[in-house]
Design an enzyme around this catalytic site. Sequence first.
Site, mmCIF file in Angstrom:
data_model
loop_
_atom_site.group_PDB
_atom_site.id
_atom_site.type_symbol
_atom_site.label_atom_id
_atom_site.label_comp_id
_atom_site.label_asym_id
_atom_site.label_seq_id
_atom_site.Cartn_x
_atom_site.Cartn_y
_atom_site.Cartn_z
ATOM 1 N N LYS A 19 0.848 -1.186 0.000
ATOM 2 C CA LYS A 19 0.000 0.000 0.000
ATOM 3 C C LYS A 19 0.885 1.237 0.000
ATOM 4 O O LYS A 19 1.870 1.316 0.736
ATOM 5 C CB LYS A 19 -0.890 -0.024 1.244
ATOM 6 C CG LYS A 19 -1.746 1.215 1.447
ATOM 7 C CD LYS A 19 -2.522 1.086 2.756
ATOM 8 C CE LYS A 19 -3.376 2.311 3.041
ATOM 9 N NZ LYS A 19 -4.121 2.181 4.323
ATOM 10 N N SER A 61 -8.751 2.562 4.042
ATOM 11 C CA SER A 61 -7.905 3.163 3.024
ATOM 12 C C SER A 61 -7.008 2.163 2.303
ATOM 13 O O SER A 61 -6.258 2.532 1.405
ATOM 14 C CB SER A 61 -7.037 4.258 3.652
ATOM 15 O OG SER A 61 -6.147 3.708 4.623
ATOM 16 N N SER A 110 -8.845 0.691 8.428
ATOM 17 C CA SER A 110 -8.372 0.609 7.047
ATOM 18 C C SER A 110 -7.837 -0.746 6.621
ATOM 19 O O SER A 110 -7.579 -0.959 5.439
ATOM 20 C CB SER A 110 -7.299 1.684 6.792
ATOM 21 O OG SER A 110 -7.875 2.956 6.825
#
Length: 485
Positions: free
Chosen positions: A75, A151, A175
């Site tokens: 990520k 996220s 997230s």
Amino acid sequence: MHLREYVTFDGLGLAELVRRREVKPEELVQVALSAIEAVNPSLNAVIGVLEAEARATLARPPPQGPFTGVPFLVKDLVLHLAGVPTDMGSRLFQGLAVPHDSELMARYRRAGLVTLGRTNTPEVGFNATTEPVLHGPTRNPWNPEFSAGGSSGGSGAAVSAGIVPVAYANDGAGSIRIPASLCGLFGLKPTRGRTPSGPDVREGLNGLGVEHVLSRSVRDSAAMLDATQGPDVGDPYGLPPPERPYLEEVGREPGRLRIAFTCETASGAPISPECVAAAEDAARLCRELGHEVVEAKLGIRAEMLEIALRAIWSSATAAWVDAVSAMVGRTPGPDVLEASVWATVLEGREIKAVELQRAFAIMNHLSRDLGRFFLQHDVLLTPTLPVAPYRLGVLNANAPTTAREWAQRAFAYCAFTVPFNLSGQPAMNVPLHWSAQGLPVGVQFVGRFADEATLFRLAGQIERARPWAQRTPRIHVANAAGGAA
């Protein structure tokens, strides 16, 4: 190796093939690159392919770790690779490159992982969906009109679609657990301090943020935590080390647990019937497995959560944006930041020290209250999300807004997840339910502080009783044309 064969293995399974010399790491990398090519145009999960980085890793003698040769994605937020550009979903940060690895990245390398790319994230991670202006939306593999969550939505979509078996993610308000719920994955948020955030970050979001992964199997998550857990030099605090490897816990029976159960949020807002049904079904399963399940109330005050979250999130975002702006030589403003983030930065610059201290006091009281609650219960079961899977576009971070309006909208999606970022407890999403429309709806289990072991034992038991690995989404590597690398 063919794509159809590749996706039948989890990360530890692929590593075992490498150890037995039935497949070479170079072959796995080529297959994974083919997987990106096959499904990523439909998903927009991977926003930067790092083939040269992967080839450089393969050119060196491989470390003998638990995941040697296994393809991996990171990520694009918080963690960084030495010299690799990162933008954290923001036009403001484009071109930022740090000259050294994060400590966690160094541990991933020692575990033997081969990093192939960066995954999409909302701007500075402040959204429950992944739709940044810079890179565009990440689509859910189960239905591309729906959100993959945020996220860590890029990592969630990539793992769900079979590009890699496991990918880096982090969790400041849900997230890891939110994309896991929406993408049908296992996702554990470890205890605060279990994994390192440094050396450039003391602790993400003043302790709300924690680093780990999204995976298809429970054992991959456990083995990854074995490889990465423990304090770094200079970390502000450390936790008691686990009694035994987490991977061993996955196969151990948890015994008869006392599991508290609730479908009530702190605010009392209505919960989607689909989410209630998922949690109630999980409660029935736990009873069938021999556990005691009792309804309970947490007594959390919603107004206190909002006070703490806004002070911490706004001040941390403002400080982060201003620090990185100085590094890249750009001035923050509405031309390079989405409306919600810019509003949050402006609010964060006005936060007083006494307001931040009040937020920390709220965190302290919540941690103590929940600590007492868990003296009477081993685990808490809740829905992961208060709302059913949602379409792209419902959380537009670039629409005109105030900081308070945006925080209230975004954090409403985190009603069940965020209390445990504030308290620091471990919590996991388990994929046990699918809606009538065929979309995943996860459930959350929360453990005592520093007790990931109980969660892994319970997760392993549930995975054996009701396996989910055979369920694959509409957009999946196995469905790619020809199925060959």
